[in-house]
Design an enzyme around this catalytic site. Structure first.
Site, PDB file in Angstrom:
ATOM      1  N   ILE A  93       0.842  -1.193   0.000  1.00 21.87           N
ATOM      2  CA  ILE A  93       0.000   0.000   0.000  1.00 21.87           C
ATOM      3  C   ILE A  93       0.880   1.247   0.000  1.00 21.87           C
ATOM      4  O   ILE A  93       0.524   2.272  -0.587  1.00 21.87           O
ATOM      5  CB  ILE A  93      -0.913   0.020   1.274  1.00 21.87           C
ATOM      6  N   GLY A  94       2.021   1.173   0.675  1.00 19.20           N
ATOM      7  CA  GLY A  94       2.938   2.321   0.680  1.00 19.20           C
ATOM      8  C   GLY A  94       2.509   3.405   1.642  1.00 19.20           C
ATOM      9  O   GLY A  94       2.711   4.597   1.382  1.00 19.20           O
ATOM     10  N   ILE A  98       3.792  -9.159  14.966  1.00 12.36           N
ATOM     11  CA  ILE A  98       4.817  -8.680  14.079  1.00 12.36           C
ATOM     12  C   ILE A  98       4.213  -7.925  12.901  1.00 12.36           C
ATOM     13  O   ILE A  98       3.016  -8.066  12.620  1.00 12.36           O
ATOM     14  CB  ILE A  98       5.664  -9.865  13.494  1.00 12.36           C
ATOM     15  N   ASN A  99       5.041  -7.172  12.224  1.00 14.40           N
ATOM     16  CA  ASN A  99       4.623  -6.583  10.956  1.00 14.40           C
ATOM     17  C   ASN A  99       4.702  -7.674   9.876  1.00 14.40           C
ATOM     18  O   ASN A  99       5.108  -8.800  10.151  1.00 14.40           O
ATOM     19  CB  ASN A  99       5.510  -5.385  10.609  1.00 14.40           C
ATOM     20  N   CYS A 112       9.373   0.316   8.648  1.00 12.73           N
ATOM     21  CA  CYS A 112       9.322   0.973   7.336  1.00 12.73           C
ATOM     22  C   CYS A 112      10.723   1.506   7.005  1.00 12.73           C
ATOM     23  O   CYS A 112      11.540   1.669   7.901  1.00 12.73           O
ATOM     24  CB  CYS A 112       8.287   2.090   7.349  1.00 12.73           C
ATOM     25  N   ASN A 154       5.852   2.554  14.027  1.00 13.46           N
ATOM     26  CA  ASN A 154       6.025   1.624  12.909  1.00 13.46           C
ATOM     27  C   ASN A 154       7.461   1.750  12.412  1.00 13.46           C
ATOM     28  O   ASN A 154       7.736   2.463  11.447  1.00 13.46           O
ATOM     29  CB  ASN A 154       5.006   1.934  11.806  1.00 13.46           C
ATOM     30  N   LYS A 198       6.795  -1.419  16.922  1.00 11.65           N
ATOM     31  CA  LYS A 198       6.278  -2.510  16.081  1.00 11.65           C
ATOM     32  C   LYS A 198       7.422  -3.121  15.288  1.00 11.65           C
ATOM     33  O   LYS A 198       8.059  -2.459  14.473  1.00 11.65           O
ATOM     34  CB  LYS A 198       5.195  -1.990  15.143  1.00 11.65           C
TER      35      LYS A 198
HETATM   36  C1  LIG Z   1      -3.554  -3.969   3.765  1.00  8.23           C
HETATM   37  C2  LIG Z   1      -2.612  -3.873   4.926  1.00  8.23           C
HETATM   38  C3  LIG Z   1      -2.166  -2.624   5.352  1.00  8.23           C
HETATM   39  C4  LIG Z   1      -1.290  -2.517   6.435  1.00  8.23           C
HETATM   40  N1  LIG Z   1      -0.888  -1.278   6.851  1.00  8.23           N
HETATM   41  C5  LIG Z   1      -0.081  -1.166   7.944  1.00  8.23           C
HETATM   42  C6  LIG Z   1       0.278   0.124   8.445  1.00  8.23           C
HETATM   43  O1  LIG Z   1      -0.170   1.171   7.961  1.00  8.23           O
HETATM   44  N2  LIG Z   1       1.130   0.169   9.497  1.00  8.23           N
HETATM   45  C7  LIG Z   1       1.621  -0.955  10.119  1.00  8.23           C
HETATM   46  O2  LIG Z   1       2.381  -0.855  11.092  1.00  8.23           O
HETATM   47  N3  LIG Z   1       1.245  -2.196   9.681  1.00  8.23           N
HETATM   48  C8  LIG Z   1       0.413  -2.312   8.630  1.00  8.23           C
HETATM   49  N4  LIG Z   1       0.016  -3.561   8.204  1.00  8.23           N
HETATM   50  C9  LIG Z   1       0.489  -4.755   8.939  1.00  8.23           C
HETATM   51  C10 LIG Z   1      -0.543  -5.212   9.969  1.00  8.23           C
HETATM   52  O3  LIG Z   1      -0.769  -4.227  10.955  1.00  8.23           O
HETATM   53  C11 LIG Z   1      -0.121  -6.524  10.664  1.00  8.23           C
HETATM   54  O4  LIG Z   1       1.075  -6.305  11.377  1.00  8.23           O
HETATM   55  C12 LIG Z   1       0.110  -7.671   9.688  1.00  8.23           C
HETATM   56  O5  LIG Z   1      -0.801  -7.605   8.608  1.00  8.23           O
HETATM   57  C13 LIG Z   1      -0.013  -9.056  10.365  1.00  8.23           C
HETATM   58  O6  LIG Z   1      -1.313  -9.270  10.861  1.00  8.23           O
HETATM   59  P1  LIG Z   1      -2.451 -10.066  10.024  1.00  8.23           P
HETATM   60  O7  LIG Z   1      -1.811 -11.311   9.523  1.00  8.23           O
HETATM   61  O8  LIG Z   1      -3.566 -10.296  11.022  1.00  8.23           O
HETATM   62  O9  LIG Z   1      -2.872  -9.160   8.912  1.00  8.23           O
HETATM   63  C14 LIG Z   1      -0.860  -3.690   7.123  1.00  8.23           C
HETATM   64  C15 LIG Z   1      -1.323  -4.940   6.692  1.00  8.23           C
HETATM   65  C16 LIG Z   1      -2.191  -5.046   5.624  1.00  8.23           C
HETATM   66  C17 LIG Z   1      -2.692  -6.407   5.213  1.00  8.23           C
END
Ligand SMILES: Cc1cc2nc3c(=O)[nH]c(=O)nc-3n(C[C@H](O)[C@H](O)[C@H](O)COP(=O)(O)O)c2cc1C
Length: 320
Positions: free
Chosen positions: A77-78, A199-200, A136, A133, A173
């Site tokens: 997504i960026g 985790i991220n 990144c 976060n 994070k």
């Molecule tokens: C579409 C999408 C957008 C995400 N955007 C962010 C974000 O803005 N900041 C962040 O720290 N993590 C972001 N993540 C990571 C999630 O917060 C999470 O750490 C990761 O998806 C693992 O959890 P899950 O398997 O339940 O999705 C994003 C994940 C997804 C799928």
């Protein structure tokens, strides 16, 4: 005798404060809460984590930005977002009016940006904590992840902790894409982190075999969903083990990665998470957090846990 599910004490720590329950949303998967509020009363969640807020509004990367994989999702997504001014002006007051406890995810391209953003959250109604976060890229350091390096992670957390209201917990994070997640976790805790979000996403990639090109416009993307869960369980377990062994001070871990059921939430809890966040599952089941909470309550009761916190790290018994 086992407790009745409705009698299980679900309160969970957030570093300094106590939440009514351990279920949260993961950053970036529930926007700033407006879409989610149609399915879940936001004050029923332990916390809601916002998508990552940066200094300026960002459009994010070009499309396609999502690709489905057999047991997960790839996203690039960026860090699309409205920027801190619009967040503080429109989104945060809206969340506060609904009684949400908001964990605000922030990121900067440089260390000073993290601190500047966190400082602006001081004294704002609704803010329950700050999530950094650090997974990144750091533009000042040739695009390396902040979280790839314990020393840089330390500097970010320290700079933020120095300017953030002491009453506000600061969470770091972490990324699973590191040689030793315990080294990064320990550095963050030494720098004053009150908790760790783990985790991220893990860096992945898919190639479209019809177009013969990468499936995502950004080429690589973050892998989330069920495919990520064993990695999340391993990371949480390793860091909790380091806390038990006295290699770092104990702080709450907010566990996430592929949580879609109460059983998944219990697994991360047994590994050492003191709270659990739901990310990708929200895209097909926006009401998932409350269902997962009910399932978790029943599983805890069936296993004789009267308190959620008694289950935290239970899988480590006998291993120290
Ligand atoms: C579409 C999408 C957008 C995400 N955007 C962010 C974000 O803005 N900041 C962040 O720290 N993590 C972001 N993540 C990571 C999630 O917060 C999470 O750490 C990761 O998806 C693992 O959890 P899950 O398997 O339940 O999705 C994003 C994940 C997804 C799928």
């Amino acid at each position: 005798m086992n407790p009745r599910p409705e009698d299980v004490d679900l309160t969970a720590p957030l570093g300094g404060t106590t939440l009514p329950n351990p279920l949260s949303t993961a950053a970036g998967c529930a926007g700033y809460g407006r879409e989610l509020a149609r399915f879940v009363p936001l004050d029923a969640l332990g916390t809601i984590t916002t998508r990552t807020v940066m200094a300026e509004p960002r459009a994010g990367l070009a499309t396609p930005r999502l690709a489905e994989t057999p047991a997960g999702l790839l996203n690039a997504i960026g860090l699309q977002g409205c920027g801190i001014d619009a967040f503080l002006g429109d989104e945060l007051p809206w969340l506060a009016e609904r009684g949400a406890r908001v964990l605000v995810s922030v990121a900067g391209e440089r260390l000073e940006e993290f601190a500047g953003l966190a400082e602006r959250l001081n004294g704002r109604p609704g803010v329950a904590g700050v999530e950094l976060n650090i997974s990144c890229p750091n533009t000042a350091d040739r695009g390396l992840l902040f979280a790839a390096n314990p020393a840089i992670s330390y500097d970010v957390v320290r700079a933020v902790r120095a300017v953030t209201d002491p009453a506000l917990p600061v969470y770091a994070k972490l990324s699973p894409d590191v040689a030793s997640i315990t080294d990064v976790a320990a550095a963050c805790v030494r720098a004053g982190a009150d908790g760790l979000s783990m985790i991220n996403t893990a860096l992945g990639m898919a190639i479209d075999t019809d177009t013969l090109r990468p499936a995502l416009a950004g080429t690589t993307g973050g892998l989330s969903g069920p495919a990520l869960r064993p990695i999340a369980v391993r990371c949480v377990y390793q860091v909790h083990a380091a806390m038990l062994a006295g290699r770092m001070a104990p702080v709450p871990i907010l566990g996430m990665g592929g949580v879609g059921t109460g059983r998944d939430a219990l697994e991360l809890t047994l590994a050492g998470a003191s709270g659990v966040a739901v990310g990708s599952a929200l895209f097909h089941d926006p009401a998932a957090p409350l269902r997962i909470l009910d399932e978790l309550r029943a599983l805890l009761a069936a296993r004789g846990f009267a308190k959620y916190t008694d289950a935290v790290g239970y899988a480590h018994r006998g291993n120290q």
